[in-house]
Motif scaffolding. Structure first.
Motif, PDB file in Angstrom:
ATOM      1  N   PHE A 130       7.271  -1.006   0.823  1.00 49.31           N
ATOM      2  CA  PHE A 130       8.130  -1.073   1.992  1.00 49.31           C
ATOM      3  C   PHE A 130       7.292  -1.215   3.273  1.00 49.31           C
ATOM      4  CE2 PHE A 130      11.021   0.859   5.165  1.00 49.31           C
ATOM      5  CZ  PHE A 130      12.102   0.013   4.977  1.00 49.31           C
ATOM      6  N   LEU A 131       6.025  -0.732   3.225  1.00 49.55           N
ATOM      7  CA  LEU A 131       5.156  -0.823   4.410  1.00 49.55           C
ATOM      8  C   LEU A 131       4.633  -2.238   4.628  1.00 49.55           C
ATOM      9  CD1 LEU A 131       2.951   2.326   3.666  1.00 49.55           C
ATOM     10  CD2 LEU A 131       4.800   2.172   5.355  1.00 49.55           C
ATOM     11  N   ASP A 132       4.578  -3.006   3.551  1.00 56.00           N
ATOM     12  CA  ASP A 132       4.017  -4.353   3.656  1.00 56.00           C
ATOM     13  C   ASP A 132       5.024  -5.310   4.278  1.00 56.00           C
ATOM     14  OD1 ASP A 132       1.763  -3.390   2.501  1.00 56.00           O
ATOM     15  OD2 ASP A 132       2.086  -4.269   0.530  1.00 56.00           O
ATOM     16  N   ARG A 133       4.482  -6.320   4.954  1.00 52.89           N
ATOM     17  CA  ARG A 133       5.361  -7.302   5.596  1.00 52.89           C
ATOM     18  C   ARG A 133       5.492  -8.523   4.676  1.00 52.89           C
ATOM     19  NH1 ARG A 133       3.489  -8.977  11.440  1.00 52.89           N
ATOM     20  NH2 ARG A 133       1.881 -10.013  10.238  1.00 52.89           N
TER      21      ARG A 133
ATOM     22  N   ASP B  90     -10.057   3.100  13.597  1.00 55.75           N
ATOM     23  CA  ASP B  90      -9.079   4.188  13.535  1.00 55.75           C
ATOM     24  C   ASP B  90      -8.236   4.121  12.261  1.00 55.75           C
ATOM     25  OD1 ASP B  90      -7.665   1.976  14.207  1.00 55.75           O
ATOM     26  OD2 ASP B  90      -7.024   2.682  16.176  1.00 55.75           O
ATOM     27  N   THR B  91      -8.839   3.562  11.218  1.00 53.33           N
ATOM     28  CA  THR B  91      -8.221   3.593   9.884  1.00 53.33           C
ATOM     29  C   THR B  91      -9.319   3.785   8.850  1.00 53.33           C
ATOM     30  OG1 THR B  91      -8.405   1.178   9.662  1.00 53.33           O
ATOM     31  CG2 THR B  91      -6.275   2.028  10.438  1.00 53.33           C
ATOM     32  N   LEU B  92      -8.888   4.178   7.638  1.00 55.75           N
ATOM     33  CA  LEU B  92      -9.791   4.210   6.492  1.00 55.75           C
ATOM     34  C   LEU B  92      -9.276   3.202   5.471  1.00 55.75           C
ATOM     35  CD1 LEU B  92     -10.036   8.092   5.928  1.00 55.75           C
ATOM     36  CD2 LEU B  92     -11.669   6.642   7.167  1.00 55.75           C
ATOM     37  N   SER B  93     -10.205   2.492   4.829  1.00 50.54           N
ATOM     38  CA  SER B  93      -9.831   1.648   3.696  1.00 50.54           C
ATOM     39  C   SER B  93     -10.154   2.431   2.436  1.00 50.54           C
ATOM     40  CB  SER B  93     -10.625   0.339   3.704  1.00 50.54           C
ATOM     41  OG  SER B  93     -10.287  -0.431   4.843  1.00 50.54           O
ATOM     42  N   VAL B  94      -9.142   2.681   1.616  1.00 48.81           N
ATOM     43  CA  VAL B  94      -9.313   3.493   0.415  1.00 48.81           C
ATOM     44  C   VAL B  94      -8.832   2.676  -0.773  1.00 48.81           C
ATOM     45  CG1 VAL B  94      -8.689   5.658  -0.730  1.00 48.81           C
ATOM     46  CG2 VAL B  94      -8.770   5.545   1.783  1.00 48.81           C
ATOM     47  N   GLY B  95      -9.668   2.540  -1.790  1.00 48.17           N
ATOM     48  CA  GLY B  95      -9.232   1.688  -2.892  1.00 48.17           C
ATOM     49  C   GLY B  95      -9.915   1.993  -4.196  1.00 48.17           C
ATOM     50  N   PHE B  96      -9.442   1.312  -5.214  1.00 50.64           N
ATOM     51  CA  PHE B  96     -10.007   1.443  -6.555  1.00 50.64           C
ATOM     52  C   PHE B  96      -9.843   0.126  -7.292  1.00 50.64           C
ATOM     53  CE2 PHE B  96      -9.383   1.972 -11.086  1.00 50.64           C
ATOM     54  CZ  PHE B  96     -10.596   2.552 -11.411  1.00 50.64           C
ATOM     55  N   GLY B  97     -10.865  -0.257  -8.060  1.00 52.32           N
ATOM     56  CA  GLY B  97     -10.755  -1.479  -8.853  1.00 52.32           C
ATOM     57  C   GLY B  97     -11.398  -1.295 -10.211  1.00 52.32           C
ATOM     58  N   ALA B  98     -10.884  -1.997 -11.209  1.00 50.13           N
ATOM     59  CA  ALA B  98     -11.468  -1.952 -12.554  1.00 50.13           C
ATOM     60  C   ALA B  98     -11.221  -3.283 -13.250  1.00 50.13           C
ATOM     61  CB  ALA B  98     -10.876  -0.818 -13.381  1.00 50.13           C
ATOM     62  N   ILE B  99     -12.026  -3.549 -14.269  1.00 51.41           N
ATOM     63  CA  ILE B  99     -11.868  -4.762 -15.068  1.00 51.41           C
ATOM     64  C   ILE B  99     -10.427  -4.829 -15.606  1.00 51.41           C
ATOM     65  CG2 ILE B  99     -12.623  -5.851 -17.232  1.00 51.41           C
ATOM     66  CD1 ILE B  99     -14.739  -6.075 -15.206  1.00 51.41           C
TER      67      ILE B  99
ATOM     68  N   GLU C 154      -1.781   8.461   7.912  1.00 56.30           N
ATOM     69  CA  GLU C 154      -0.532   7.726   7.690  1.00 56.30           C
ATOM     70  C   GLU C 154      -0.867   6.410   7.016  1.00 56.30           C
ATOM     71  OE1 GLU C 154       3.021   5.540  10.207  1.00 56.30           O
ATOM     72  OE2 GLU C 154       1.469   6.643  11.296  1.00 56.30           O
ATOM     73  N   ILE C 155      -0.244   6.152   5.852  1.00 56.55           N
ATOM     74  CA  ILE C 155      -0.519   4.900   5.136  1.00 56.55           C
ATOM     75  C   ILE C 155       0.149   3.748   5.882  1.00 56.55           C
ATOM     76  CG2 ILE C 155      -0.365   3.663   2.948  1.00 56.55           C
ATOM     77  CD1 ILE C 155      -0.324   6.263   1.494  1.00 56.55           C
ATOM     78  N   LYS C 156      -0.627   2.696   6.123  1.00 59.44           N
ATOM     79  CA  LYS C 156      -0.125   1.556   6.893  1.00 59.44           C
ATOM     80  C   LYS C 156       0.123   0.334   6.029  1.00 59.44           C
ATOM     81  CE  LYS C 156      -0.213   2.954  11.217  1.00 59.44           C
ATOM     82  NZ  LYS C 156       1.063   3.015  11.970  1.00 59.44           N
ATOM     83  N   GLU C 157      -0.627   0.223   4.914  1.00 58.09           N
ATOM     84  CA  GLU C 157      -0.499  -0.995   4.113  1.00 58.09           C
ATOM     85  C   GLU C 157      -1.025  -0.738   2.713  1.00 58.09           C
ATOM     86  OE1 GLU C 157      -0.911  -5.239   5.759  1.00 58.09           O
ATOM     87  OE2 GLU C 157      -2.890  -4.813   4.930  1.00 58.09           O
TER      88      GLU C 157
ATOM     89  N   ALA D  36     -11.806  -8.293 -12.031  1.00 57.10           N
ATOM     90  CA  ALA D  36     -11.393  -6.911 -11.778  1.00 57.10           C
ATOM     91  C   ALA D  36     -10.171  -6.951 -10.873  1.00 57.10           C
ATOM     92  CB  ALA D  36     -12.506  -6.119 -11.118  1.00 57.10           C
ATOM     93  N   LEU D  37      -9.297  -5.961 -11.053  1.00 53.29           N
ATOM     94  CA  LEU D  37      -8.132  -5.830 -10.178  1.00 53.29           C
ATOM     95  C   LEU D  37      -8.356  -4.618  -9.281  1.00 53.29           C
ATOM     96  CD1 LEU D  37      -5.217  -6.400  -9.274  1.00 53.29           C
ATOM     97  CD2 LEU D  37      -4.417  -5.100 -11.254  1.00 53.29           C
ATOM     98  N   ALA D  38      -8.254  -4.840  -7.984  1.00 54.74           N
ATOM     99  CA  ALA D  38      -8.436  -3.733  -7.039  1.00 54.74           C
ATOM    100  C   ALA D  38      -7.160  -3.527  -6.238  1.00 54.74           C
ATOM    101  CB  ALA D  38      -9.590  -4.027  -6.100  1.00 54.74           C
ATOM    102  N   VAL D  39      -6.834  -2.259  -5.997  1.00 59.29           N
ATOM    103  CA  VAL D  39      -5.747  -1.933  -5.079  1.00 59.29           C
ATOM    104  C   VAL D  39      -6.335  -1.132  -3.921  1.00 59.29           C
ATOM    105  CG1 VAL D  39      -3.775  -2.003  -6.643  1.00 59.29           C
ATOM    106  CG2 VAL D  39      -5.153   0.068  -6.506  1.00 59.29           C
ATOM    107  N   LYS D  40      -5.684  -1.248  -2.785  1.00 62.03           N
ATOM    108  CA  LYS D  40      -6.264  -0.662  -1.578  1.00 62.03           C
ATOM    109  C   LYS D  40      -5.172  -0.179  -0.648  1.00 62.03           C
ATOM    110  CE  LYS D  40      -8.527  -2.440   2.537  1.00 62.03           C
ATOM    111  NZ  LYS D  40      -9.231  -3.584   3.144  1.00 62.03           N
ATOM    112  N   GLU D  41      -5.455   0.899   0.056  1.00 57.93           N
ATOM    113  CA  GLU D  41      -4.532   1.394   1.087  1.00 57.93           C
ATOM    114  C   GLU D  41      -5.270   1.504   2.412  1.00 57.93           C
ATOM    115  OE1 GLU D  41      -2.057   4.313  -1.968  1.00 57.93           O
ATOM    116  OE2 GLU D  41      -3.138   5.172  -0.278  1.00 57.93           O
ATOM    117  N   ILE D  42      -4.528   1.264   3.474  1.00 58.64           N
ATOM    118  CA  ILE D  42      -5.053   1.496   4.820  1.00 58.64           C
ATOM    119  C   ILE D  42      -4.454   2.809   5.317  1.00 58.64           C
ATOM    120  CG2 ILE D  42      -5.038   0.657   7.214  1.00 58.64           C
ATOM    121  CD1 ILE D  42      -6.746  -1.103   5.483  1.00 58.64           C
TER     122      ILE D  42
END
Lengths: 90, 432
Positions: free
Chosen positions: A8-11, B233-242, B274-277, B184-190
């Motif tokens: 929901f946060l993504d555009r 003023d954000t952190l990039s937090v993520g994880f990826g694996a084969i 606060e998660i932004k993306e 590898a597939l990585a997911v990430k949050e801001i």
């Protein structure tokens, strides 16, 4: 946080034209593990008991589904130019 | 624009595509870049650390010229996670806080438009919201592209900078589709936090930043790693694996990132954010022998499209930018000669071989398969190390000598010594 809240946060600029389709639902019916319903990071794929439902408008365009499907049964391209996810941070 | 012919077409306005376009436009070539996003960067994701040297080689002193950078990386940490513990290592230097710097944290949706603007200011056309669906061939030579909204366009040379999925290049047979073993597939949050809070939590002043590479016992023993990068003023937090490991262990990427964030050593770093993306991306981890030939009659492949990622050192954008620049330089030579055949564009392959791009990929050629098949490095060994440290640092009535003996036995029980020796020699070899 739940995945649906994160999505929901993504555009998105949704395309009425689906960029993902299932080649044959019969193949899905015989697929034992249905890995697309687990590994897709946006949970675009959902097995409703009879067929694979594709919520293509939630797709965040990683492309993993094509690699995951053991039967090459997912026809996945990218949304048309200008449509789909629009990352604000990336 | 119908039937218009350009000197060069670039497919994709990421760092590789913009580096190629800028190099060619600066030399006077007539260049057009197609980007499917509504603006450059809107489809692009990386961790993201941008390495200065390779970037400078194509874009000049970008840090003085308004490139949107987050923080200069001065402190690089490696955390080997146990279930509730962590063994830490790292390196920090003031040298990396000074010009010309070593690396910066960046956000691609902000940075890529700046790269594309450099190409545009040098005279390239950048056309957004336009997807290249097919390549056009004439006698097995690439002569143009078919686009979703601009029709067919022709050029003497086409540079494919589509990213890892490379739909058009794969469809045209210039490259095979990658498999789930070599991606590898990585997911990430801001995560948004006030700049001051980030400075305090990570022990850095404004403008300077930290990267934390996370590996160990949190991800079903998959070959993978997590990361935390400090932005302004954000952190990039993520994880990826084969991808194949994710399939085999039936891992949901979102569960993995949630598990990582819940680790007691990580949770306090993210407290109150606060998660932004939320984003996801594939990363090529291709065997050296399986890399596609990056050139042919009328075309060159650059960046992720060509599989140029050094996953062990978490480098990608530097290989992308360097390859984009070298493809651009080769196109300029071909333009001056008026010959865009495979024989001329082979110079691009030679440039790559003479550079860190192919030299590093060659020297690490055994690493992807080795670590894919030796998951002890992502499970048993971090666990062993955490247990050993805990035993050694627990102050009690046990004499140190007895503790050392107990640790030795714990290690031997977990894995026979000859196997540990073999694993370590194998790991060293994988780096050579």
């Amino acid at each position: 946080m739940k995945l649906e809240d994160k999505l929901f946060l993504d555009r998105f600029k949704p395309d009425e034209h689906a960029h993902i389709s299932i080649v044959s639902q019969d193949v899905c019916a015989r697929c034992p593990d249905k890995p697309c319903t687990i590994v897709c990071p946006a949970e675009v794929y959902h097995w409703d008991g009879e067929k694979t439902v594709v919520s293509y408008e939630n797709c965040i365009e990683c492309g993993a589904c094509r690699l995951i499907c053991p039967y090459n049964n997912i026809a996945c391209t990218m949304p048309r130019g200008g449509f789909g996810v629009q990352y604000k941070y990336g | 624009m119908e039937d218009e012919k350009f000197d060069a077409i670039v497919v994709g306005a990421g760092p590789a595509g913009s580096a190629a376009a800028l190099t060619m436009a600066k030399a006077g070539m007539n260049v057009v870049v197609f980007e499917r996003g509504d603006q450059p960067g809107s489809k692009n994701v990386m961790g993201g650390v941008l390495f200065r040297e390779a970037t400078e080689s194509a874009f000049g002193q970008f840090w003085n010229n308004g490139a949107p950078l987050e923080r200069a990386v001065i402190d690089q940490r490696l955390w080997l996670l146990g279930k509730e513990s962590v063994v830490m290592g790292g390196f920090r230097t003031e040298e990396f806080a000074q010009p010309p710097y070593n690396a910066f944290t960046v956000l691609r949706a902000h940075l890529d438009p700046w790269f594309a603007k450099q190409a545009e200011e040098a005279g390239a056309y950048v056309i957004t919201e336009t997807q290249v669906t097919d390549l056009i061939f004439d006698n097995a030579k690439v002569v143009g592209v078919r686009t979703g909204r601009e029709g067919d366009l022709y050029a003497d040379v086409v540079i494919m900078a589509e990213g890892i999925n490379a739909f058009a290049a794969a469809k045209a047979g210039l490259r095979r589709d990658f498999t789930m073993e070599n991606a590898a597939l990585a997911v990430k949050e801001i995560h948004a936090l006030p700049e001051e809070v980030i400075n305090q939590r990570f022990n850095v002043p404004s403008g300077q930043g930290v990267t934390i590479l996370l590996t160990g016992e949190f991800a079903n023993n998959m070959m993978g790693s997590g990361f935390i990068y400090t932005n302004k003023d954000t952190l990039s937090v993520g994880f990826g694996a084969i991808v194949s490991h994710m399939v085999e262990t039936k891992s949901r990427p979102n569960d993995l990132i949630e598990e990582l964030k819940a680790h007691p050593a990580i949770k306090p770093l993210l407290e109150g954010s606060e998660i932004k993306e939320y984003s996801a991306h594939l990363i090529p981890e291709v065997k050296y022998e399986e890399l596609p030939r990056p050139y042919g009659d009328g075309y060159m492949l650059v960046g992720d499209t060509a599989g140029f990622v050094n996953f062990l050192f978490q480098e990608g954008c530097n290989l992308a930018i360097a390859s984009g620049r070298m493809a651009g330089e080769t196109a300029v030579e071909a333009w001056k000669k008026g010959d865009y055949s495979s024989a001329t564009l082979q110079a691009y392959g030679d440039k790559l071989k003479d550079s860190f791009v192919m030299k590093d990929l060659y020297s690490l050629r055994n690493a992807p398969a080795f670590f894919r098949d030796h998951r002890e490095f992502f499970g048993i060994y971090p666990r062993m190390l955490n247990a050993a440290m805990q035993e050694f640092l627990t102050v009690d009535a046990t004499p140190k000598r007895v503790k050392a003996f107990e640790i030795f036995h714990m290690v031997r029980r977990t894995r026979p010594l000859w196997r540990i020796g073999k694993d370590m020699v194998g790991a060293l070899r994988a780096f050579m």
